[in-house]
Write a protein that holds these residues in place. Sequence first.
Motif, PDB file in Angstrom:
ATOM      1  N   LEU A  11      21.905   8.109 -12.871  1.00 59.47           N
ATOM      2  CA  LEU A  11      23.076   8.340 -13.717  1.00 59.47           C
ATOM      3  C   LEU A  11      22.956   7.793 -15.139  1.00 59.47           C
ATOM      4  O   LEU A  11      23.523   8.354 -16.070  1.00 59.47           O
ATOM      5  N   LYS A  12      22.229   6.679 -15.314  1.00 61.04           N
ATOM      6  CA  LYS A  12      22.094   6.091 -16.646  1.00 61.04           C
ATOM      7  C   LYS A  12      20.752   6.457 -17.261  1.00 61.04           C
ATOM      8  O   LYS A  12      19.764   6.651 -16.549  1.00 61.04           O
ATOM      9  N   LYS A  13      20.725   6.484 -18.598  1.00 66.48           N
ATOM     10  CA  LYS A  13      19.459   6.763 -19.279  1.00 66.48           C
ATOM     11  C   LYS A  13      18.414   5.724 -18.871  1.00 66.48           C
ATOM     12  O   LYS A  13      17.244   6.052 -18.659  1.00 66.48           O
ATOM     13  N   MET A  14      18.831   4.461 -18.755  1.00 65.40           N
ATOM     14  CA  MET A  14      17.884   3.408 -18.366  1.00 65.40           C
ATOM     15  C   MET A  14      17.246   3.725 -17.011  1.00 65.40           C
ATOM     16  O   MET A  14      16.063   3.484 -16.803  1.00 65.40           O
ATOM     17  N   TYR A  15      18.026   4.289 -16.073  1.00 63.60           N
ATOM     18  CA  TYR A  15      17.484   4.614 -14.748  1.00 63.60           C
ATOM     19  C   TYR A  15      16.420   5.707 -14.865  1.00 63.60           C
ATOM     20  O   TYR A  15      15.389   5.654 -14.203  1.00 63.60           O
ATOM     21  N   ARG A  16      16.696   6.689 -15.704  1.00 65.14           N
ATOM     22  CA  ARG A  16      15.719   7.773 -15.892  1.00 65.14           C
ATOM     23  C   ARG A  16      14.472   7.241 -16.600  1.00 65.14           C
ATOM     24  O   ARG A  16      13.351   7.654 -16.302  1.00 65.14           O
ATOM     25  N   VAL A  76      16.811  18.001 -14.516  1.00 65.20           N
ATOM     26  CA  VAL A  76      17.813  19.039 -14.259  1.00 65.20           C
ATOM     27  C   VAL A  76      19.108  18.303 -13.931  1.00 65.20           C
ATOM     28  O   VAL A  76      19.207  17.651 -12.888  1.00 65.20           O
ATOM     29  N   HIS A  77      20.082  18.370 -14.830  1.00 64.30           N
ATOM     30  CA  HIS A  77      21.357  17.668 -14.618  1.00 64.30           C
ATOM     31  C   HIS A  77      22.386  18.647 -14.044  1.00 64.30           C
ATOM     32  O   HIS A  77      22.799  19.593 -14.710  1.00 64.30           O
ATOM     33  N   LEU A  78      22.773  18.415 -12.790  1.00 67.97           N
ATOM     34  CA  LEU A  78      23.807  19.241 -12.152  1.00 67.97           C
ATOM     35  C   LEU A  78      25.155  18.613 -12.483  1.00 67.97           C
ATOM     36  O   LEU A  78      25.464  17.507 -12.045  1.00 67.97           O
ATOM     37  N   SER A  79      25.931  19.306 -13.297  1.00 68.60           N
ATOM     38  CA  SER A  79      27.195  18.720 -13.756  1.00 68.60           C
ATOM     39  C   SER A  79      28.383  19.535 -13.263  1.00 68.60           C
ATOM     40  O   SER A  79      28.281  20.741 -13.039  1.00 68.60           O
ATOM     41  N   GLY A  80      29.498  18.843 -13.103  1.00 75.05           N
ATOM     42  CA  GLY A  80      30.722  19.512 -12.660  1.00 75.05           C
ATOM     43  C   GLY A  80      31.905  18.580 -12.820  1.00 75.05           C
ATOM     44  O   GLY A  80      31.730  17.390 -13.086  1.00 75.05           O
ATOM     45  N   SER A  81      33.089  19.105 -12.650  1.00 78.90           N
ATOM     46  CA  SER A  81      34.293  18.285 -12.811  1.00 78.90           C
ATOM     47  C   SER A  81      34.473  17.361 -11.610  1.00 78.90           C
ATOM     48  O   SER A  81      33.966  17.635 -10.514  1.00 78.90           O
ATOM     49  N   PHE A  82      35.210  16.289 -11.821  1.00 78.32           N
ATOM     50  CA  PHE A  82      35.507  15.332 -10.749  1.00 78.32           C
ATOM     51  C   PHE A  82      36.169  16.061  -9.579  1.00 78.32           C
ATOM     52  O   PHE A  82      35.804  15.848  -8.422  1.00 78.32           O
ATOM     53  N   GLU A  83      37.116  16.950  -9.879  1.00 78.74           N
ATOM     54  CA  GLU A  83      37.888  17.641  -8.829  1.00 78.74           C
ATOM     55  C   GLU A  83      36.989  18.477  -7.926  1.00 78.74           C
ATOM     56  O   GLU A  83      37.069  18.402  -6.698  1.00 78.74           O
ATOM     57  N   ILE A  84      36.099  19.264  -8.543  1.00 87.97           N
ATOM     58  CA  ILE A  84      35.219  20.148  -7.760  1.00 87.97           C
ATOM     59  C   ILE A  84      34.287  19.319  -6.872  1.00 87.97           C
ATOM     60  O   ILE A  84      34.113  19.591  -5.685  1.00 87.97           O
ATOM     61  N   ILE A  85      33.701  18.263  -7.450  1.00 88.56           N
ATOM     62  CA  ILE A  85      32.736  17.472  -6.696  1.00 88.56           C
ATOM     63  C   ILE A  85      33.430  16.636  -5.622  1.00 88.56           C
ATOM     64  O   ILE A  85      32.915  16.483  -4.514  1.00 88.56           O
ATOM     65  N   GLN A 135      34.429   8.054  -8.356  1.00 87.46           N
ATOM     66  CA  GLN A 135      34.947   7.681  -9.670  1.00 87.46           C
ATOM     67  C   GLN A 135      33.999   6.691 -10.366  1.00 87.46           C
ATOM     68  O   GLN A 135      33.747   6.804 -11.568  1.00 87.46           O
ATOM     69  N   SER A 136      33.440   5.757  -9.589  1.00 83.44           N
ATOM     70  CA  SER A 136      32.516   4.788 -10.190  1.00 83.44           C
ATOM     71  C   SER A 136      31.258   5.502 -10.696  1.00 83.44           C
ATOM     72  O   SER A 136      30.673   5.114 -11.705  1.00 83.44           O
ATOM     73  N   GLN A 137      30.852   6.574 -10.011  1.00 80.82           N
ATOM     74  CA  GLN A 137      29.678   7.325 -10.466  1.00 80.82           C
ATOM     75  C   GLN A 137      29.971   8.061 -11.776  1.00 80.82           C
ATOM     76  O   GLN A 137      29.154   8.060 -12.690  1.00 80.82           O
ATOM     77  N   PHE A 138      31.155   8.673 -11.861  1.00 77.09           N
ATOM     78  CA  PHE A 138      31.529   9.356 -13.105  1.00 77.09           C
ATOM     79  C   PHE A 138      31.634   8.354 -14.258  1.00 77.09           C
ATOM     80  O   PHE A 138      31.281   8.670 -15.395  1.00 77.09           O
ATOM     81  N   SER A 139      32.110   7.141 -13.965  1.00 78.54           N
ATOM     82  CA  SER A 139      32.230   6.106 -15.003  1.00 78.54           C
ATOM     83  C   SER A 139      30.854   5.640 -15.477  1.00 78.54           C
ATOM     84  O   SER A 139      30.675   5.304 -16.644  1.00 78.54           O
ATOM     85  N   THR A 140      29.887   5.628 -14.570  1.00 74.02           N
ATOM     86  CA  THR A 140      28.524   5.166 -14.889  1.00 74.02           C
ATOM     87  C   THR A 140      27.717   6.243 -15.606  1.00 74.02           C
ATOM     88  O   THR A 140      26.830   5.936 -16.402  1.00 74.02           O
TER      89      THR A 140
END
Length: 195
Positions: free
Chosen positions: A86-91, A122-131, A149-154
Amino acid sequence: MGKPYALLVMGVSGSGKSTVGTLLASELGWKFYDADDYHPEENRRKMSKGIPLNDQDRIPWLCNLHDILLRDVAAGQHVVLACSALKKMYRDILKRGVDAVPQKCDESGKEEKPHEVKLFVVHLSGSFEIIFERLLKRKGHFMPPELLQSQFSTLEAPSAPENFIEISVDRELPEIIAIVMQTLQVQCDSEHNEA
């Protein structure tokens, strides 16, 4: 496909990383790894209790994944990795291992510089509601929907100069695979022309 490198399928939990990663590996004839399989037991316990992982939990896990990618790529093997990253540092850790971490993954005092893994994201992105909806339907996974929610915040979405594409999870699976395959072909062609 030119020099061996790793394809990272990233996104929050429930974005479809494992499904997309497995299909891509099968389509490409590459090796597939699911980062979740490499979490130490204490990380799994923490998540199953609804406690978000912190950097101290994740860094050794990411260093281990970097070592796996590096080993395969050095042996000439293309790899697909499904990992939240999730974070650039992780990648960066997945790419460069210990060089990307303030405190080193490996304290054995080795002098040689770790090699960098060539990574396409490959970044799979979507809204909080859908996921969130998807996570509610998922059975037998150690990641509870409450942690989303913590993942979206990170989440730090990839940006230049990272080598990436972003694809909406609203798209049909065959379309997602086709977009990635097409992008890889373009990458391959441009590398071939530069060579």
